[in-house]
Design a protein around this motif. Sequence first.
Motif, short mmCIF file in Angstrom:
data_model
loop_
_atom_site.label_atom_id
_atom_site.label_comp_id
_atom_site.label_asym_id
_atom_site.label_seq_id
_atom_site.Cartn_x
_atom_site.Cartn_y
_atom_site.Cartn_z
N ILE A 432 0.83 -1.21 0.00
CA ILE A 432 0.00 0.00 0.00
C ILE A 432 0.86 1.26 0.00
CG2 ILE A 432 -1.68 1.32 1.34
CD1 ILE A 432 -2.79 -1.42 2.30
N VAL A 433 1.90 1.27 0.85
CA VAL A 433 2.77 2.45 0.95
C VAL A 433 3.51 2.69 -0.36
CG1 VAL A 433 4.83 3.38 2.09
CG2 VAL A 433 3.04 2.28 3.45
N LEU A 434 3.97 1.63 -1.01
CA LEU A 434 4.77 1.76 -2.24
C LEU A 434 3.94 1.71 -3.51
CD1 LEU A 434 7.76 -0.55 -1.18
CD2 LEU A 434 7.72 1.96 -1.24
N SER A 435 2.60 1.65 -3.37
CA SER A 435 1.74 1.55 -4.55
C SER A 435 1.90 2.70 -5.54
CB SER A 435 0.28 1.40 -4.12
OG SER A 435 -0.16 2.52 -3.38
N PRO A 436 2.12 3.97 -5.07
CA PRO A 436 2.32 5.05 -6.06
C PRO A 436 3.50 4.76 -7.00
CG PRO A 436 1.88 5.99 -3.91
CD PRO A 436 2.08 4.51 -3.70
N LEU A 437 4.57 4.16 -6.48
CA LEU A 437 5.71 3.80 -7.32
C LEU A 437 5.32 2.73 -8.33
CD1 LEU A 437 8.75 3.79 -8.02
CD2 LEU A 437 9.06 2.10 -6.19
N VAL A 438 4.56 1.72 -7.88
CA VAL A 438 4.11 0.66 -8.78
C VAL A 438 3.25 1.24 -9.90
CG1 VAL A 438 2.74 -1.46 -8.96
CG2 VAL A 438 4.21 -1.10 -6.97
N PHE A 439 2.32 2.13 -9.54
CA PHE A 439 1.44 2.74 -10.54
C PHE A 439 2.25 3.56 -11.54
CE2 PHE A 439 -1.95 2.97 -6.94
CZ PHE A 439 -2.18 1.61 -7.07
N ARG A 440 3.23 4.32 -11.04
CA ARG A 440 3.99 5.21 -11.93
C ARG A 440 4.83 4.44 -12.93
NH1 ARG A 440 9.07 6.98 -11.76
NH2 ARG A 440 9.40 6.37 -9.58
N ILE A 441 5.61 3.46 -12.47
CA ILE A 441 6.48 2.75 -13.41
C ILE A 441 5.67 1.87 -14.36
CG2 ILE A 441 8.46 2.84 -11.84
CD1 ILE A 441 8.03 -0.02 -11.11
N THR A 442 4.48 1.46 -13.93
CA THR A 442 3.60 0.70 -14.83
C THR A 442 3.10 1.59 -15.96
OG1 THR A 442 2.88 -0.73 -13.01
CG2 THR A 442 1.50 -0.69 -14.98
N ARG A 443 2.64 2.80 -15.61
CA ARG A 443 2.17 3.73 -16.64
C ARG A 443 3.29 4.07 -17.62
NH1 ARG A 443 -0.23 6.37 -12.18
NH2 ARG A 443 1.46 7.92 -12.21
N GLU A 444 4.49 4.32 -17.10
CA GLU A 444 5.62 4.69 -17.95
C GLU A 444 6.00 3.54 -18.89
OE1 GLU A 444 8.61 5.77 -15.15
OE2 GLU A 444 7.73 7.76 -14.73
N TYR A 445 5.98 2.32 -18.37
CA TYR A 445 6.35 1.16 -19.18
C TYR A 445 5.37 0.95 -20.34
CZ TYR A 445 7.17 -3.72 -20.47
OH TYR A 445 7.41 -4.87 -21.19
N PHE A 446 4.08 0.94 -20.04
CA PHE A 446 3.11 0.66 -21.09
C PHE A 446 2.92 1.84 -22.04
CE2 PHE A 446 1.83 -2.81 -18.20
CZ PHE A 446 1.89 -3.85 -19.12
N ALA A 447 3.26 3.06 -21.58
CA ALA A 447 3.25 4.19 -22.51
C ALA A 447 4.32 3.98 -23.58
CB ALA A 447 3.50 5.49 -21.74
N ARG A 448 5.47 3.46 -23.19
CA ARG A 448 6.53 3.15 -24.18
C ARG A 448 6.12 1.97 -25.06
NH1 ARG A 448 9.72 3.78 -19.51
NH2 ARG A 448 10.00 1.52 -19.36
N GLU A 449 5.54 0.92 -24.43
CA GLU A 449 5.16 -0.26 -25.18
C GLU A 449 4.08 0.05 -26.22
OE1 GLU A 449 6.01 -3.98 -24.81
OE2 GLU A 449 7.73 -2.67 -24.49
N ASP A 450 3.13 0.91 -25.85
CA ASP A 450 2.01 1.21 -26.74
C ASP A 450 2.37 2.21 -27.83
OD1 ASP A 450 0.52 -0.49 -25.24
OD2 ASP A 450 -0.41 1.04 -23.99
#
Length: 450
Positions: A432-450
């Motif tokens: 829960i505490v580190l979820s903002p980091l998980v959300f951010r790097i996920t968005r960045e990764y799939f933005a590159r992939e897409d």
Amino acid sequence: MDLLNAISGFVWGPVMLTLLVGTGLFLTVGLRLMPIRRLGYGFRMLWKGRHAEAEAGDISPFQALMTALSATVGTGNIAGVATAIALGGPGAVFWMWITALVGMATKYGEAVLAVRFREVDSRGRYQGGPMYYIKNGMGEKWRWMAWLFALFGTVAAFGIGNTIQANSVANALHSNFSVPVGVSGAALAVLTALVLIGGIKSIGAVAGKLVPFMAIAYVAGALVILGLNAGEIPSALALIVDSAFTGSAATGGFAGAAVMAAIRFGVARGVFSNEAGLGTAPIAHAAAKTDNPVRQGVIGMLGTFIDTIVICSMTALVIITSGAWTLLDPATGAAYTGSALTSAAFEGGLPGTGAYVVSLGIALFAYTTLVGWSFYGERCAEYLFGVKVIPFYRVLWVLAIPLGALGNLEALWLVADIMNGLMALPNLIALIVLSPLVFRITREYFARED
């Protein structure tokens, strides 16, 4: 025993189950349903990761998932599903599915953080998991929580991952093939010792071959039965969904169950089966040869899908289409439950061979759980005491196996149950505490992939 039962009931009570499922739901929403939307992408990454890549790590991404699955796919897929249906009715299966769907996000987050915050020990081996992403992600002031997770994991491994699994194998082989439990225990100890000598690379290699074989063999047996009972599948699925919201009426040997019972036992057995949120799987994923946390995360989330949506569903559909959940055990005069219910269902579908399929399934599933959990416990012990503890830990691990095969494990079951539940608390707080980091790097990764 009364005290242990009370503690176990509290640890695995409504608060813990709500926290486990709630964290998964929170991550699912925060990831905008990515684990469900990108399921196909995860399987493509798994296919690409079958072989070792020229990236940092000890084992291939495929072997990391198989190692995690080796510890996850176990007796819960056979006996746990049957218990959920016996106590909560067919509707419990629906809530197992819901638990798995949100649990995919939990497993994803765990694997992402495990790779993001992993370390290299003095032997040059990669290590990670909740204790490392708590310490490195949340800061030094949280080191105590990382230490607690490692302590709970070290103790829990000898129960849920060792002696209990050895006992399950020994009993299955004794009841169906008359193999003395002492012989089973000794054989298991030798086979496990041979694998542990090679460390994580050996564990990954064995898991990479044995886990797909055992899963495919068990599912194939279930599919044969379901093929013979194909006409019953639509009504079974309708019964599962209907019972999830209306409860299950008493029928035959089944005493009936309310909606709350379906939710309670479906969620509890779903969590026990796929272990999403307990913090064990990321220990394996941290060893994967990958430089990208998200890529390993989408592979990691497949573990929950394969364990619950595929394997548990096969067990559940065989039990329901066979009608065994409504029958009485002629030996006891009571309704079937646990592995006896699954055996009766398989035997009814494949007379003369069905019970052997279940027995061999329990033996193989329990053995791979024993091997996979050895790695989890070893990594937790290493975090507490350093690399010097590893040889001693492996010796203790092997010596505990025959004791488990021969012992009465009622008290040990409860202690392991408690430790297993306590492991989840530090891990869920970190997610829960580190979820903002998980959300951010996920968005960045799939933005590159897409």
